[in-house]
Design a protein around this motif. Structure first.
Motif, PDB file in Angstrom:
ATOM      1  N   LEU A 127     -74.667 -22.214  59.685  1.00 22.30           N
ATOM      2  CA  LEU A 127     -75.554 -21.178  59.162  1.00 22.30           C
ATOM      3  C   LEU A 127     -75.602 -21.193  57.635  1.00 22.30           C
ATOM      4  O   LEU A 127     -76.657 -21.000  57.040  1.00 22.30           O
ATOM      5  N   ALA A 128     -74.469 -21.461  57.016  1.00 24.46           N
ATOM      6  CA  ALA A 128     -74.443 -21.522  55.550  1.00 24.46           C
ATOM      7  C   ALA A 128     -75.332 -22.671  55.062  1.00 24.46           C
ATOM      8  O   ALA A 128     -75.977 -22.572  54.025  1.00 24.46           O
ATOM      9  N   LEU A 129     -75.373 -23.740  55.853  1.00 18.75           N
ATOM     10  CA  LEU A 129     -76.173 -24.918  55.487  1.00 18.75           C
ATOM     11  C   LEU A 129     -77.460 -25.000  56.299  1.00 18.75           C
ATOM     12  O   LEU A 129     -78.042 -26.074  56.469  1.00 18.75           O
ATOM     13  N   ARG A 130     -77.904 -23.866  56.805  1.00 21.94           N
ATOM     14  CA  ARG A 130     -79.066 -23.831  57.694  1.00 21.94           C
ATOM     15  C   ARG A 130     -80.266 -24.656  57.210  1.00 21.94           C
ATOM     16  O   ARG A 130     -80.890 -25.353  58.017  1.00 21.94           O
ATOM     17  N   PRO A 131     -80.631 -24.606  55.918  1.00 23.86           N
ATOM     18  CA  PRO A 131     -81.821 -25.341  55.484  1.00 23.86           C
ATOM     19  C   PRO A 131     -81.747 -26.830  55.808  1.00 23.86           C
ATOM     20  O   PRO A 131     -82.780 -27.462  56.021  1.00 23.86           O
ATOM     21  N   ILE A 132     -80.543 -27.376  55.883  1.00 23.53           N
ATOM     22  CA  ILE A 132     -80.453 -28.794  56.228  1.00 23.53           C
ATOM     23  C   ILE A 132     -79.889 -29.013  57.626  1.00 23.53           C
ATOM     24  O   ILE A 132     -80.241 -29.985  58.286  1.00 23.53           O
ATOM     25  N   SER A 133     -79.035 -28.092  58.105  1.00 22.48           N
ATOM     26  CA  SER A 133     -78.467 -28.310  59.443  1.00 22.48           C
ATOM     27  C   SER A 133     -79.555 -28.251  60.513  1.00 22.48           C
ATOM     28  O   SER A 133     -79.428 -28.865  61.577  1.00 22.48           O
ATOM     29  N   LEU A 134     -80.645 -27.551  60.224  1.00 22.08           N
ATOM     30  CA  LEU A 134     -81.752 -27.487  61.191  1.00 22.08           C
ATOM     31  C   LEU A 134     -82.438 -28.841  61.375  1.00 22.08           C
ATOM     32  O   LEU A 134     -83.204 -29.032  62.313  1.00 22.08           O
ATOM     33  N   ARG A 135     -82.157 -29.782  60.457  1.00 19.80           N
ATOM     34  CA  ARG A 135     -82.764 -31.117  60.593  1.00 19.80           C
ATOM     35  C   ARG A 135     -82.126 -31.908  61.728  1.00 19.80           C
ATOM     36  O   ARG A 135     -82.669 -32.924  62.164  1.00 19.80           O
ATOM     37  N   ASN A 136     -80.976 -31.451  62.178  1.00 19.39           N
ATOM     38  CA  ASN A 136     -80.319 -32.105  63.308  1.00 19.39           C
ATOM     39  C   ASN A 136     -81.237 -32.037  64.544  1.00 19.39           C
ATOM     40  O   ASN A 136     -81.885 -31.024  64.808  1.00 19.39           O
ATOM     41  N   ILE A 137     -81.272 -33.133  65.283  1.00 20.75           N
ATOM     42  CA  ILE A 137     -82.196 -33.252  66.422  1.00 20.75           C
ATOM     43  C   ILE A 137     -81.999 -32.137  67.456  1.00 20.75           C
ATOM     44  O   ILE A 137     -82.965 -31.587  67.977  1.00 20.75           O
ATOM     45  N   ARG A 138     -80.754 -31.819  67.748  1.00 17.98           N
ATOM     46  CA  ARG A 138     -80.513 -30.781  68.751  1.00 17.98           C
ATOM     47  C   ARG A 138     -80.811 -29.390  68.194  1.00 17.98           C
ATOM     48  O   ARG A 138     -81.348 -28.536  68.887  1.00 17.98           O
ATOM     49  N   GLU A 139     -80.453 -29.167  66.947  1.00 15.05           N
ATOM     50  CA  GLU A 139     -80.724 -27.849  66.354  1.00 15.05           C
ATOM     51  C   GLU A 139     -82.220 -27.553  66.353  1.00 15.05           C
ATOM     52  O   GLU A 139     -82.649 -26.472  66.727  1.00 15.05           O
TER      53      GLU A 139
ATOM     54  N   PRO B 197     -93.481 -16.331  52.790  1.00 14.41           N
ATOM     55  CA  PRO B 197     -92.438 -17.164  53.420  1.00 14.41           C
ATOM     56  C   PRO B 197     -92.269 -18.503  52.704  1.00 14.41           C
ATOM     57  O   PRO B 197     -91.750 -19.452  53.287  1.00 14.41           O
ATOM     58  N   GLN B 198     -92.714 -18.571  51.454  1.00 15.34           N
ATOM     59  CA  GLN B 198     -92.751 -19.819  50.690  1.00 15.34           C
ATOM     60  C   GLN B 198     -91.511 -20.695  50.838  1.00 15.34           C
ATOM     61  O   GLN B 198     -91.597 -21.843  51.276  1.00 15.34           O
ATOM     62  N   PHE B 199     -90.345 -20.169  50.472  1.00 17.11           N
ATOM     63  CA  PHE B 199     -89.132 -20.996  50.489  1.00 17.11           C
ATOM     64  C   PHE B 199     -88.807 -21.460  51.895  1.00 17.11           C
ATOM     65  O   PHE B 199     -88.365 -22.592  52.108  1.00 17.11           O
ATOM     66  N   TYR B 200     -89.014 -20.573  52.865  1.00 13.99           N
ATOM     67  CA  TYR B 200     -88.655 -20.912  54.246  1.00 13.99           C
ATOM     68  C   TYR B 200     -89.612 -21.932  54.846  1.00 13.99           C
ATOM     69  O   TYR B 200     -89.209 -22.814  55.589  1.00 13.99           O
ATOM     70  N   LYS B 201     -90.881 -21.795  54.526  1.00 12.95           N
ATOM     71  CA  LYS B 201     -91.796 -22.772  55.120  1.00 12.95           C
ATOM     72  C   LYS B 201     -91.592 -24.143  54.487  1.00 12.95           C
ATOM     73  O   LYS B 201     -91.631 -25.156  55.180  1.00 12.95           O
ATOM     74  N   GLN B 202     -91.299 -24.180  53.202  1.00 10.88           N
ATOM     75  CA  GLN B 202     -90.978 -25.483  52.598  1.00 10.88           C
ATOM     76  C   GLN B 202     -89.723 -26.063  53.255  1.00 10.88           C
ATOM     77  O   GLN B 202     -89.683 -27.238  53.592  1.00 10.88           O
ATOM     78  N   THR B 203     -88.732 -25.207  53.432  1.00  9.09           N
ATOM     79  CA  THR B 203     -87.493 -25.640  54.083  1.00  9.09           C
ATOM     80  C   THR B 203     -87.784 -26.270  55.442  1.00  9.09           C
ATOM     81  O   THR B 203     -87.244 -27.322  55.791  1.00  9.09           O
ATOM     82  N   MET B 204     -88.675 -25.640  56.194  1.00  5.84           N
ATOM     83  CA  MET B 204     -88.929 -26.105  57.550  1.00  5.84           C
ATOM     84  C   MET B 204     -89.781 -27.376  57.600  1.00  5.84           C
ATOM     85  O   MET B 204     -89.844 -28.040  58.632  1.00  5.84           O
ATOM     86  N   VAL B 205     -90.423 -27.726  56.479  1.00  5.84           N
ATOM     87  CA  VAL B 205     -91.094 -29.026  56.405  1.00  5.84           C
ATOM     88  C   VAL B 205     -90.060 -30.141  56.500  1.00  5.84           C
ATOM     89  O   VAL B 205     -90.313 -31.193  57.094  1.00  5.84           O
ATOM     90  N   GLY B 206     -88.877 -29.892  55.969  1.00  7.59           N
ATOM     91  CA  GLY B 206     -87.794 -30.868  56.083  1.00  7.59           C
ATOM     92  C   GLY B 206     -87.316 -31.033  57.518  1.00  7.59           C
ATOM     93  O   GLY B 206     -86.621 -31.993  57.839  1.00  7.59           O
ATOM     94  N   VAL B 207     -87.687 -30.094  58.374  1.00  6.66           N
ATOM     95  CA  VAL B 207     -87.242 -30.113  59.769  1.00  6.66           C
ATOM     96  C   VAL B 207     -88.346 -30.607  60.712  1.00  6.66           C
ATOM     97  O   VAL B 207     -88.112 -31.439  61.573  1.00  6.66           O
TER      98      VAL B 207
END
Lengths: 443, 443
Positions: A127-139, B197-207
């Motif tokens: 959760l602390a690293l959510r912006p990048i941990s969400l890139r994980n395929i299962r997440e 939701p600017q920061f979050y939507k950018q974040t989710m582009v990485g996902v």
């Protein structure tokens, strides 16, 4: 003058285009993020991560001007190469790299291995690293399934004549009350964040007969549990001209059937990734609140401590009972005690200690609260009177009854809880993109 | 045990069922709200209001046990009677009343005539009585069209490989900053309501590469204008792997084409009610910010006071210019000055006083802001440095750049503004169900 006329076809292909087109042997362009790089002597395998899935690229020697050793995980790239059938690669093909264009580079290497199949890190770290941990395929698969639930909810309700509404989240104080509200200053007036679109969706039944909303709600619950969030997405519906609250349960069941079918048809990839099965929702048992307590008490030898309340453990046991006895993951528990329901709930005319309402339990967890509402002006004033509520506090809501409302009822579904149970997660934070809890306000 | 197995067929029919089925001469049941009652000697006409439209019922003498004189406007009823073709009635049929069942009665008569075709009341009165004024046929048609816009937005983006996301509205302080934020206390921490939701939507582009969200945003603007709301629904999208911000404009144009087509096909009834035409979006002109100012200055003899800002009147004139010169209700204005854009906007590499960004004007009103974002970690730190911003304040956002982001861009559309312009309303409050402004927190 330049004109914009819509999305232009690009040379860069998606996975589906490669699969469905006749690209074998042809040179194509694809883009994606470098998920992993594996060096095997003269050959290097570069796996690209795209929203659709993974793509295997094979590099023998050089790939254009780029030395493969300069490539890093999480580089965004555009690759060029010939498509070759390869059963062992994801989607059955690979790209023989001819050229790589690096679109962007990370400044640092990942603090956790997001490219591993399972993120073996604590929930806290995830959760602390959510912006990048969400890139994980299962997440990310979890939230793709969550998308499917919301999509199915809306599409089914459109098919049933519902209208989508958008109602305000900043509301005047003194509405439903209770201590679990976030307060804010609204240009020197006291305001709150809406705990539910309840009043507004009822209001809109007077306008469109059947309405729904999918939007955030806010609860300032001070307890940190595995099933509470302080902000969550609520799937709300409200429908008029009902014959009873059974109509609302029918609608929810129909919606769940539609959602599960949509997930089966269009989210199979994500279900596979998570090894998640879909529950049978062809029929859902319904049991009275008092009856459910007795059944559980009898079967599991548990004393009924408070006949007017349901403890979390009792919910779990009811879930277990209906799984064991009827093979159902879901159960509607009906006729909740009046005391435990808000003033607008319609009391059972046959016994006013209970209401014409229900919860839907999914594997022993409440995922929905619903029921029939009072629609008569005098009846709602009377009920408010019994609870020492002042009609002046909610005059604009009472307006709808004063000028006439059809019989109606509805429900609210906690999206994250529904997703959590569907995916057999143990903590609701696992199925909320960016959870808010007592200690968590970021990311 | 009782089981719930989905929506059961009911005897009560909807308008479409009556029209499409073979019901001429047969007795049917329908429900609705009594919209108007007209007594014509021996005959009374009772018009029912349903979500789908109006139904004419004719009562000769009595209707079962109910004396038609006891019936009141805004009663919810179920009627029974034979269907008869009648060209002059709405939908080409009427019901010859045999029986009426009164489901609910209002406690009072309407303070305004909601059953009139046009509500000839002030906006102030309409808004104060919003819970009932929305029952007016024309008022509710506006929000049905608004539904169509949101539906089209989502459906088009799904077709383009976007993923729907749900991001938090309670956010940590110190994000985008500015004075127009609502502050709240979050368990003794300082928090804000999300302005975007600017920061979050950018974040989710990485996902997910491409994402969208349709959700409320909050702006504590202190000015009460005809085009500002303090809470509105923002249609946001963000997409990765773009070649430039033109890709974002292409996507918006494609989306608008899809939305207009959906409205034409499925919301014709509401467009007719409001006599609203659909704009031509087959191609939308795009003009540079500085160029647009010059064009307007030249044609309308207007001095350029500030080359780095666009005044509302200039926006109107740009709209007028492109309507007159190119017949377009829409125009993309590109390359906004860097000063007027947030730090995450990508500067034009050819002239860093300007950005790779755009607004979309619809009949002279900004309905969209978008553009390409910075994706490089060092570049965003550098830009923040120039603006004296502290990276520590937004560490979890900066994380996405640190660990790699593809080139990306996106946009945000103000739903109420888009609806307002589409329906030629003069005040954005007309196209917001329950508007929030400096003085309005209820209903």
């Amino acid at each position: 003058m330049e004109f914009i006329s819509g999305v232009r076809e690009k040379e860069v292909l998606g996975i589906q285009e490669v699969i469905s087109g006749n690209h074998e042997g042809r040179t194509v362009r694809m883009n994606g993020t470098v998920h992993t790089i594996r060096h095997m002597g003269e050959v290097a395998f570069v796996i690209l991560r795209k929203a659709e899935g993974l793509v295997q690229c094979v590099c023998e020697g050089a790939a254009g001007d780029v030395d493969i050793k300069d490539l890093k995980e999480e580089c965004a790239v555009e690759v060029k190469g010939a498509v070759r059938k390869e059963e062992r690669a994801p989607h059955g093909f690979e790209i023989r790299l001819e050229d790589i264009r690096i679109l962007s580079r990370p400044a640092d290497t990942m603090p956790i291995p997001v490219n591993k199949w399972k993120l073996n890190t604590s929930l806290e770290t995830k959760l602390a690293l959510r912006p990048i941990s969400l890139r994980n395929i299962r997440e990310r698969a979890k939230f793709k399934i969550q998308e499917g639930i919301v999509r199915g909810f809306r599409d089914y309700l459109f098919s049933q004549g519902f209208t989508e509404i958008h109602t305000p989240k900043i509301v005047a104080r003194g509405a439903e009350g209770g201590s679990n509200v976030f307060k804010l200053d609204y240009f020197n007036k006291k305001a709150e964040l809406g705990q539910s679109p309840q009043f507004y969706k009822q209001t809109m039944v007077g306008v469109y007969d059947r309405v729904f909303e999918t939007a955030p709600v806010f609860r300032a619950e001070k307890h940190n549990t595995t099933r509470h969030l302080n902000e969550y997405t609520s799937l709300d519906l409200e429908m008029g001209y009902i014959d009873g609250f059974e109509d609302v349960m029918d609608m929810e069941t129909g919606m769940l059937q539609y959602v599960m079918e949509l997930l089966r048809k269009e989210y199979g990839k994500e279900l596979d990734i998570l090894k998640a099965g879909l529950p049978d929702v062809s029929r859902i048992p319904a049991v009275r609140f008092d009856e459910a307590k007795k059944l559980v008490s009898g079967k599991y030898n548990r004393k009924i401590r408070n006949p007017y309340d349901l403890e979390p453990e009792e919910e779990l046991l009811i879930g277990r009972y209906f799984k064991e006895e009827y093979g159902s993951d879901f159960v509607f528990v009906t006729h909740y005690p009046s005391k435990k329901r808000p003033f607008y709930a319609m009391d059972d005319p046959e016994d006013s200690r209970f209401t014409l309402s229900f919860d839907l339990l999914f594997k022993g967890l409440e995922v929905t609260t619903g029921g029939q509402r009072i629609h008569d002006y005098h009846a709602i004033l009377e009920k408010m009177g019994k609870r020492d509520m002042d009609p002046k506090d909610i005059e604009s809501y009472l307006m709808i009854f004063k000028y006439g409302m059809p019989p109606h009822g509805g429900l609210g579904i906690g999206l994250e809880r529904l997703t959590m149970r569907l995916l057999d997660e143990q903590n609701v934070r696992e199925t909320c993109m960016f959870p808010r809890d007592v200690t968590r306000l970021e990311p």
